[in-house]
Every structure is written in structure tokens, then in C-alpha cells.
Design an enzyme around this catalytic site. Structure first.
Site, PDB file in Angstrom:
ATOM      1  CE1 TYR A  78       2.000   8.976  -2.213  1.00 55.00           C
ATOM      2  CE2 TYR A  78       0.964  10.967  -3.124  1.00 55.00           C
ATOM      3  CZ  TYR A  78       1.168   9.957  -2.243  1.00 55.00           C
ATOM      4  OH  TYR A  78       0.285   9.952  -1.179  1.00 55.00           O
ATOM      5  CE  LYS A 102       1.581   5.252  -7.863  1.00 59.60           C
ATOM      6  NZ  LYS A 102       0.891   6.405  -7.659  1.00 59.60           N
ATOM      7  N   PRO A 161       0.924  -1.127  -0.012  1.00 58.86           N
ATOM      8  CG  PRO A 161      -0.246  -0.993   2.016  1.00 58.86           C
ATOM      9  CD  PRO A 161       0.670  -2.104   1.422  1.00 58.86           C
TER      10      PRO A 161
HETATM   11  C1  LIG Z   1      -5.494  -1.464   4.386  1.00 58.82           C
HETATM   12  C2  LIG Z   1      -5.769  -1.197   2.770  1.00 58.82           C
HETATM   13  C3  LIG Z   1      -5.452  -0.172   2.415  1.00 58.82           C
HETATM   14  C4  LIG Z   1      -5.371   0.215   0.938  1.00 58.82           C
HETATM   15  N1  LIG Z   1      -5.195   1.568   0.434  1.00 58.82           N
HETATM   16  C5  LIG Z   1      -5.119   1.805  -0.779  1.00 58.82           C
HETATM   17  C6  LIG Z   1      -4.999   3.181  -1.202  1.00 58.82           C
HETATM   18  O1  LIG Z   1      -4.688   4.379  -0.477  1.00 58.82           O
HETATM   19  N2  LIG Z   1      -4.953   3.492  -2.725  1.00 58.82           N
HETATM   20  C7  LIG Z   1      -5.086   2.338  -3.459  1.00 58.82           C
HETATM   21  O2  LIG Z   1      -5.143   2.862  -4.852  1.00 58.82           O
HETATM   22  N3  LIG Z   1      -5.327   1.251  -3.101  1.00 58.82           N
HETATM   23  C8  LIG Z   1      -5.308   1.025  -1.696  1.00 58.82           C
HETATM   24  N4  LIG Z   1      -5.435  -0.440  -1.344  1.00 58.82           N
HETATM   25  C9  LIG Z   1      -5.803  -1.541  -2.275  1.00 58.82           C
HETATM   26  C10 LIG Z   1      -7.078  -1.672  -3.087  1.00 58.82           C
HETATM   27  O3  LIG Z   1      -8.162  -1.293  -2.069  1.00 58.82           O
HETATM   28  C11 LIG Z   1      -7.430  -2.587  -4.005  1.00 58.82           C
HETATM   29  O4  LIG Z   1      -5.936  -2.694  -4.858  1.00 58.82           O
HETATM   30  C12 LIG Z   1      -8.487  -2.455  -4.950  1.00 58.82           C
HETATM   31  O5  LIG Z   1      -9.626  -2.553  -4.217  1.00 58.82           O
HETATM   32  C13 LIG Z   1      -8.525  -3.437  -5.833  1.00 58.82           C
HETATM   33  O6  LIG Z   1      -9.592  -3.351  -6.733  1.00 58.82           O
HETATM   34  P1  LIG Z   1     -10.365  -4.667  -7.548  1.00 58.82           P
HETATM   35  O7  LIG Z   1     -11.593  -4.325  -8.134  1.00 58.82           O
HETATM   36  O8  LIG Z   1      -9.347  -5.291  -8.500  1.00 58.82           O
HETATM   37  O9  LIG Z   1     -10.498  -5.708  -6.339  1.00 58.82           O
HETATM   38  P2  LIG Z   1     -11.358  -5.658  -5.193  1.00 58.82           P
HETATM   39  O10 LIG Z   1     -11.534  -4.427  -4.631  1.00 58.82           O
HETATM   40  O11 LIG Z   1     -11.006  -6.673  -4.073  1.00 58.82           O
HETATM   41  O12 LIG Z   1     -12.884  -5.983  -5.720  1.00 58.82           O
HETATM   42  C14 LIG Z   1     -13.104  -7.493  -5.890  1.00 58.82           C
HETATM   43  C15 LIG Z   1     -14.532  -7.963  -5.829  1.00 58.82           C
HETATM   44  O13 LIG Z   1     -14.637  -9.247  -6.236  1.00 58.82           O
HETATM   45  C16 LIG Z   1     -15.322  -9.787  -5.317  1.00 58.82           C
HETATM   46  N5  LIG Z   1     -15.301 -11.285  -5.538  1.00 58.82           N
HETATM   47  C17 LIG Z   1     -13.952 -11.942  -5.081  1.00 58.82           C
HETATM   48  N6  LIG Z   1     -14.236 -13.289  -5.434  1.00 58.82           N
HETATM   49  C18 LIG Z   1     -15.304 -13.405  -6.039  1.00 58.82           C
HETATM   50  C19 LIG Z   1     -15.643 -14.566  -6.744  1.00 58.82           C
HETATM   51  N7  LIG Z   1     -15.201 -15.666  -6.476  1.00 58.82           N
HETATM   52  N8  LIG Z   1     -17.024 -14.359  -7.158  1.00 58.82           N
HETATM   53  C20 LIG Z   1     -17.641 -13.320  -7.372  1.00 58.82           C
HETATM   54  N9  LIG Z   1     -17.066 -12.004  -6.917  1.00 58.82           N
HETATM   55  C21 LIG Z   1     -16.082 -12.265  -6.277  1.00 58.82           C
HETATM   56  C22 LIG Z   1     -15.130  -9.342  -4.044  1.00 58.82           C
HETATM   57  O14 LIG Z   1     -15.962  -9.509  -3.161  1.00 58.82           O
HETATM   58  C23 LIG Z   1     -14.991  -7.942  -4.377  1.00 58.82           C
HETATM   59  O15 LIG Z   1     -15.993  -7.276  -4.245  1.00 58.82           O
HETATM   60  C24 LIG Z   1      -5.575  -0.804  -0.050  1.00 58.82           C
HETATM   61  C25 LIG Z   1      -5.916  -2.101   0.279  1.00 58.82           C
HETATM   62  C26 LIG Z   1      -5.745  -2.416   1.605  1.00 58.82           C
HETATM   63  C27 LIG Z   1      -6.436  -3.730   2.082  1.00 58.82           C
END
Ligand SMILES: Cc1cc2nc3c(=O)[nH]c(=O)nc-3n(C[C@H](O)[C@H](O)[C@H](O)COP(=O)(O)OP(=O)(O)OC[C@H]3O[C@@H](n4cnc5c(N)ncnc54)[C@H](O)[C@@H]3O)c2cc1C
Length: 376
Positions: free
Chosen positions: A371, A283, A279
Site C-alpha cells: 500500500y 496506484k 483505483p
Molecule cells: C476517479 C479516479 C481516481 C483515481 N485515484 C487515484 C489515486 O488515488 N492514486 C493514484 O495513484 N492514481 C489514481 N488514479 C489514476 C491516475 O489518475 C492515473 O493513473 C494517472 O493520471 C496516470 O498518469 P499519466 O501521466 O500516465 O496519464 P494522464 O494523467 O492521463 O496524462 C496523460 C495526458 O496526456 C494527454 N493526452 C492524451 N492523449 C493525447 C494526445 N493524443 N496528444 C497529446 N496529449 C494527449 C492528456 O490530456 C493528459 O493530460 C485515479 C484515476 C481516476 C479516473
């Protein structure tokens, strides 16, 4: 959800299949720092009303070395680019609210999702939902199901290459309804370990401490957290720190991970399904947004003109940006954290690099342009 809106805007039918319910997804505390490309996309999709009203625009950020503050004026170093603090939960709420109004279909509580025939002309998705077993045939499937989802494993291992770095520490994070210690973020390198002072609003603070992977939440009372944070931020910043009860406390491991390619047949991967960053540098969510922005353009081109050049080029185009963000997140983590096997030489090199950044406009520019987010 971003991709579903992009496709909806282009008149392309899409269905989002989500394992959880809306309340759960909106309640998940995660990202909070949006790059300009993410803000721009929210504006383009006309879902930026609340973001424009309550998002906190940051023109700079801070590095701290054993309490000595170094200000990085991102806007002047990058020709005006900024980041905006706005919680991922708020982004999700805006996406879901707009989806309801615009007929973007979301299937909630879909369990046992499986991807079939991804390398055929007619891939399909099957799941168990509120009406029992369901199945959907479609032109393309996009795996946006995060690191633990099912889509990455639908790609045969023989065509997949993965790259990984697991860090020997985690982040202990809290949320508290107290005013932030600074109006901008502070990334603190202290000999006791990293600390981050961040926020969600002028009255809600988000703080993190580097911690051991074997640490137990139960051992971290609020008092212990605030005391340690004050030490790592240094006496000048600590004098301005407002303490209060935390209402969220969690430990997150740190990992760098990339799976290549981001396409197999008619299955595309985007976001955490294909890559993870630590984190530091904020990004993760921004990369997911940049992936689907590229995919949206590619699908639009395909449905408008029949050309497959965008979808054929998606994996290499996305990976080029992903790897630069991987590099930056790895570098920023290495610069600011205390590694268990670090000796005096390593520590002096880290201190020299931060000192170099403090006096070099070129080094500050390199940090700032990564950044705020590299162009798509
Ligand atoms: C504590 C923390 C702080 C963070 N801070 C930052 C930040 O400041 N800036 C930043 O850019 N990023 C940050 N991140 C990272 C960011 O949250 C993730 O990179 C981002 O959510 C990725 O998006 P995504 O859509 O790929 O996945 P996700 O947001 O994880 O979405 C995936 C979705 O798929 C669903 N899913 C999973 N498996 C299945 C399945 N088998 N069938 C159907 N649905 C499913 C899940 O329920 C979820 O809703 C942080 C993460 C954490 C944990």
C-alpha cells in the site's frame, strides 16, 4: 511533467506536447493518495512547498468488514513509511507553476499528434497547434499520453502483448465540502458492495460506492448516495458521517491492463499509456511517477556517459514494479468488492481472508508494504 522536470534538472532539453489546455488538466479530479516515492520525488524537484504545508500524512489505513473496523498501522509495519493525501490537481498545479519558472516548455492544445519513425535514429513528433502544423525532431519520444493516447498504438501489434481484466462493476464517486468521516481512509467490504471513505482535505471528502456498469448518474441523488454509504460503512462509522451537497459526481469503470514491452526503438511508454490498475490501492498516478523516475535515470546515464544500459533495461525494470502493483490492485479489489457471480463459498472465503488479516501481523505487513509502495 515529472519527467520534463527531471530532465530539466539534469540539463537535458525536453518538450511536453499536451492535447488540452492547462485549465482543463488542472481541473481533472482524479488521484489523491501519494506513495512515499512520489512525495520524495516532489521534494527532490523542489516542488513540495504546498504538499509539505497542506498534504495529509497518513500513518495507517482501515479495512472494514460489514461494519467491523480493522486498523492497519502502516508506519509501524513498514519501518516508518506513510502515504500522503494531496490531490492530483494540486500536483499538476505545482508542476505547471514550476515549469513556468524553470523554462520547462509545454505546448498546449496540440491536436492530431502523430509519432513518426520511432524505430529510427531520429524519431519525430507532428501536431497541429496554435501556429498551424508543427514538427519536432528529437532523440527520444516518451508516450505519457494516458490510456487513450496515441503512443501505444505507434508500436506495431507484432511486437506488442497486452493483458487485460475488465471488472463487472464501476465506482460511483462524489466530492463534497464536508469533514471526512475519519482522519484515515476506510476500505469497506459490505455484502451490498464496496465503499471507500477518502478525503482531499480536513474539510473536503471523497467517497466512492461500488456500482453496476449500467447505472445512471441521474438515478443517484445525493440523498440516495449518503444513505447507501452509511449502510456500507456500518452503524458506528455512519454515526459520525457528515452529509452535504456533492459538487462532483461521476462513475468510473475498473480495469487492469498492461502492454508489453514499454519500449519500441526510440519510443518509450510510461504511466497509463502502458498500464491501468483499478483505483483500489491508489496506484495509478504513483506508477506513472515511478516509471518516469526510472526513465529519468536512464536518460541521464545516456547523456552523461553514452551508456544505453539504463534505456535498454527500462522496460523490464519498469514492468517488474508495474506487475507487482497490478497484482496488489487486483488482489485488493478482489478482497473488497462484491462480484456478481459470487456464491456463498466465495463470500465466506473473502470474509475469512479479511478476518485472517485482522489477526495476523504478517498479513498486515504484506498489505502495508504494498500500500505504501514498493521500492523502485
Ligand atoms: C476517479 C479516479 C481516481 C483515481 N485515484 C487515484 C489515486 O488515488 N492514486 C493514484 O495513484 N492514481 C489514481 N488514479 C489514476 C491516475 O489518475 C492515473 O493513473 C494517472 O493520471 C496516470 O498518469 P499519466 O501521466 O500516465 O496519464 P494522464 O494523467 O492521463 O496524462 C496523460 C495526458 O496526456 C494527454 N493526452 C492524451 N492523449 C493525447 C494526445 N493524443 N496528444 C497529446 N496529449 C494527449 C492528456 O490530456 C493528459 O493530460 C485515479 C484515476 C481516476 C479516473
Amino acid at each position: 511533467m515529472f519527467l520534463a522536470h527531471l530532465l530539466n534538472q539534469a540539463g537535458i532539453e525536453a518538450v511536453v506536447v499536451e492535447r488540452k489546455d492547462r485549465e482543463y488538466v488542472e481541473g481533472r479530479v482524479r488521484a489523491g493518495v501519494l506513495e512515499q516515492v512520489t512525495v520524495d520525488l516532489m521534494r527532490r524537484l523542489s516542488i513540495s512547498g504546498r504538499l509539505d504545508e497542506i498534504g495529509l500524512v497518513h500513518t495507517g489505513t482501515n479495512l472494514s468488514l460489514d461494519g467491523r473496523m480493522i486498523h492497519i498501522d502502516m508506519a509501524s509495519l513498514t519501518g516508518g513509511s506513510t502515504v500522503t493525501v494531496y490531490g492530483q490537481q494540486e500536483v499538476m498545479k505545482d508542476l505547471f507553476d514550476a515549469a513556468e519558472k524553470r523554462d520547462v516548455r509545454v505546448v498546449w492544445n496540440a491536436s492530431d499528434v502523430t509519432i513518426q519513425d520511432a524505430d529510427s535514429a531520429r524519431p519525430n513528433l507532428a501536431w497541429h497547434g496554435e501556429n498551424g502544423a508543427e514538427r519536432l525532431e528529437c532523440d527520444f519520444i516518451v508516450g505519457c499520453d494516458g490510456f487513450h493516447g496515441v503512443s501505444r498504438s505507434a508500436i506495431p501489434p507484432r511486437v506488442q502483448k497486452t493483458f487485460e481484466r475488465v471488472y463487472p462493476f464501476g465506482w460511483l464517486g462524489i466530492l463534497a465540502d464536508v469533514p471526512p468521516v475519519d482522519h484515515e481512509l476506510i476500505y469497506a467490504n459490505h455484502e451490498r458492495g464496496f465503499a471507500l471513505a477518502s478525503m482531499r482535505s480536513p474539510t473536503r471528502s471523497r467517497y466512492y460506492l461500488q456500482c453496476g456498469l449500467d447505472e445512471e448518474l441521474a438515478d443517484w441523488s445525493d440523498e440516495r448516495f449518503w444513505d447507501e454509504l452509511a449502510i456500507r460503512l456500518g452503524p458506528d462509522v455512519a454515526a459520525r458521517l457528515t452529509r452535504g451537497p456533492s459538487f462532483e459526481k461521476s462513475i468510473a469503470p475498473l480495469r487492469s491492463f498492461v502492454s508489453e514491452p514499454m519500449r519500441w526503438g526510440r519510443l518509450f511508454l510510461a504511466g497509463d499509456a502502458a498500464h491501468i490498475v483499478p483505483p483500489t490501492g491508489a496506484k495509478g498516478m504513483n506508477l506513472a511517477v515511478s516509471d518516469v523516475t526510472m526513465l529519468g535515470e536512464a536518460f541521464e546515464e545516456f547523456y552523461r556517459s553514452g551508456s544505453t544500459s539504463g534505456i535498454d533495461g527500462y522496460s523490464s525494470r519498469a514492468l517488474a514494479r508495474v506487475w507487482k502493483a497490478e497484482r496488489f490492485s487486483w488482489w485488493f479489489t478482489s478482497l473488497t468488492h462484491r462480484f456478481p457471480n459470487m456464491d456463498g463459498f466465495d463470500r465466506r472465503i473473502q470474509m475469512a481472508e479479511i478476518d485472517y488479516i485482522s489477526g495476523s501481523a504478517a498479513a498486515q505487513r504484506a498489505l502495508a508494504e504494498n500500500y505504501v509502495g514498493l521500492p523502485l
